[in-house]
Design an enzyme around this catalytic site. Structure first.
Site, PDB file in Angstrom:
ATOM      1  N   ARG A 286       1.013  -1.189   0.127  1.00 14.80           N
ATOM      2  CA  ARG A 286       0.184  -0.010  -0.146  1.00 14.80           C
ATOM      3  C   ARG A 286       1.005   1.261  -0.131  1.00 14.80           C
ATOM      4  O   ARG A 286       0.612   2.236   0.543  1.00 14.80           O
ATOM      5  CB  ARG A 286      -1.027  -0.085   1.139  1.00 14.80           C
ATOM      6  CG  ARG A 286      -2.126  -0.990   1.292  1.00 14.80           C
ATOM      7  CD  ARG A 286      -3.087  -0.709   0.028  1.00 14.80           C
ATOM      8  NE  ARG A 286      -4.063  -1.929  -0.039  1.00 14.80           N
ATOM      9  CZ  ARG A 286      -4.260  -2.805  -0.005  1.00 14.80           C
ATOM     10  NH1 ARG A 286      -3.231  -3.730  -0.585  1.00 14.80           N
ATOM     11  NH2 ARG A 286      -5.274  -3.736   0.178  1.00 14.80           N
TER      12      ARG A 286
ATOM     13  N   SER B  34     -10.834  -0.684   3.266  1.00 15.21           N
ATOM     14  CA  SER B  34      -9.934  -0.971   4.507  1.00 15.21           C
ATOM     15  C   SER B  34      -9.490   0.545   5.149  1.00 15.21           C
ATOM     16  O   SER B  34      -8.902   1.273   4.293  1.00 15.21           O
ATOM     17  CB  SER B  34      -8.621  -1.836   4.096  1.00 15.21           C
ATOM     18  OG  SER B  34      -9.258  -3.035   3.438  1.00 15.21           O
TER      19      SER B  34
ATOM     20  N   GLU C 113      -4.841   3.502   6.266  1.00 17.38           N
ATOM     21  CA  GLU C 113      -4.583   3.419   4.846  1.00 17.38           C
ATOM     22  C   GLU C 113      -5.049   4.652   3.994  1.00 17.38           C
ATOM     23  O   GLU C 113      -4.048   4.939   2.876  1.00 17.38           O
ATOM     24  CB  GLU C 113      -5.343   2.114   4.131  1.00 17.38           C
ATOM     25  CG  GLU C 113      -4.831   1.566   3.153  1.00 17.38           C
ATOM     26  CD  GLU C 113      -5.544   0.632   2.382  1.00 17.38           C
ATOM     27  OE1 GLU C 113      -6.423   0.944   1.354  1.00 17.38           O
ATOM     28  OE2 GLU C 113      -5.439  -0.651   2.763  1.00 17.38           O
TER      29      GLU C 113
END
Ligand code: EPU
Length: 369
Positions: free
Chosen positions: A172, A246, A365
């Site tokens: 990520r 998420s 995130e």
């Protein structure tokens, strides 16, 4: 409110962004413009009034936490185009404009038989956003398919291509997430898709879903269908309830930390991973800060499980909460009256609770503007 017209651009003043971010947070851009072609961008980079303001780039708005007021100019990237640029015995090279919807690209590749991206089906957002946080799902990360990211340097209007290794992809993460590179706008992405497609069926419930739907395990469009079904069951539809997928990354911890946790919590959900190296002084490591090539086996913990065990699944704080079917997803129940402050408050409470209970540091995130 419309404010200014450049030859081919319409610039809006005090523009409501609540429908352009999937969390649907209350947010206004001082100035806003939609960009469909490179000429519009070049006109803007030469405009004296706008070139000296801060610029922010908006794709699908699916991985952002927007503040109530954004100073400067927000550019929504809406360029379109998908094409097979070349192929050889081993690969297809596919180019997509940044403004294409990610799932439209997947559908297009499946329609033409360029299989490989199927596990990334239904991830919200645009193609331009995909390399920024190296999107991933069901055992696949987009970095494994990116050949080149073509950017525009917003200071000069000049193109700059980043090869896969120059993108510094990690879990990520990429070079584009770092502040010093925020003046690059992703304009199009070239994907390199292997002709000998390796299927990834081992993650989660893919096999069970294929069986339930009587679909074929070795046919990528069927795998895509199974993944769409799983995602639709587990994740809230942002058109109905605001969310950014998420909300926390799955933290990566050393073997020692992992084994200590496992002794205390035998039900701990974790996966062994190989990362570049481990910072011995921290339980939460990230390979983005590491230059060492030494590979060390570490463990990725399921953030959803940690949050669930901390009692936050289905729990609300003000107008926001953690989704009842998936504790990793922060949802906005208040629509466009909710602000980023409420999101920040909930995120901080969860980070503190997980830290107190498990000694593990969670990291959001989405990107906070
Ligand atoms: N779990 C719980 N309670 C929960 C949620 C999860 O106990 O409320 C446990 C379950 O045991 C589950 C495990 O945690 O098996 C892992 O959960 P899940 O598979 O749902 O999520 P994940 O693997 O942590 C990642 C990505 C998702 C992606 C899925 C599927 C991250 C942070 N998230 O989640 O990505 O869709 O895998 O591959 O890496 C996104 O980035 O927006 C996103 C949705």
């Amino acid at each position: 409110m419309k404010s200014d017209s450049l030859s081919s651009n319409s610039i809006f003043f005090n523009f409501d962004l609540s429908s352009l971010n999937t969390l649907h947070l209350n947010s206004y851009a001082e100035y806003f413009v939609e960009i469909e072609n490179i000429e519009q961008l070049k006109v803007l980079t030469k405009n004296l009034k706008f070139r000296n303001m801060p610029w922010k780039i908006l794709g699908g708005g699916s991985n952002l936490v927007l503040p109530p007021k954004i100073n400067g100019l927000v550019l929504k990237i809406n360029n379109k185009g998908l094409k097979l640029v070349s192929e050889d015995n081993n690969f297809w090279y596919i180019n997509s404009s940044a403004g294409e919807i990610w799932n439209d690209l997947i559908q297009w590749t499946l329609m033409y038989g360029y299989f490989g991206l199927e596990n990334l089906s239904l991830i919200p957002g645009t193609v331009g956003a995909a390399p920024i946080q190296n999107i991933g799902a069901y055992g696949v990360e987009v970095k494994d398919f990116i050949w080149e990211v073509n950017c525009i340097d917003l200071k000069t209007g000049v193109e700059k291509k980043f090869t896969n290794s120059e993108c510094l992809f990690a879990y990520r993460d990429s070079i584009f997430k770092k502040m010093s590179h925020s003046h690059y706008l992703v304009w199009d992405v070239t994907f390199r898709i292997p002709k000998n497609n390796i299927l990834h069926l081992e993650y989660g419930d893919i096999r069970a879903e294929l069986k339930k739907l009587s679909l074929k395990e070795d046919f990528p469009p069927h795998i895509a269908q199974a993944i769409v079904n799983i995602r639709q069951k587990k994740l809230p539809d942002p058109r109905i309830i605001g969310n950014a997928g998420s909300f926390f990354k799955n933290p990566i911890v050393s073997k020692v930390v992992h084994n200590d946790l496992l002794k205390k919590y035998p039900n701990l959900v974790s996966y062994e991973v190989s990362v570049k190296s481990v910072k011995s002084d921290k339980s939460h490591i990230s390979d983005k800060e590491d230059n060492s090539e030494c590979k060390v086996n570490s463990y990725k913990l399921a953030a959803g499980w940690l949050i669930d065990q901390s009692g936050w699944k289905g729990k609300k704080l003000g107008l926001v909460g953690m989704f009842e079917k998936q504790a990793l997803v922060l949802v906005n129940y208040g629509g466009s009256i909710t602000t980023s402050n409420e999101v920040q408050k909930l995120a901080t409470e969860i980070i503190n609770d997980v830290k107190n209970k498990f000694g593990v540091q969670l990291e959001p995130e989405p990107i906070f503007w």
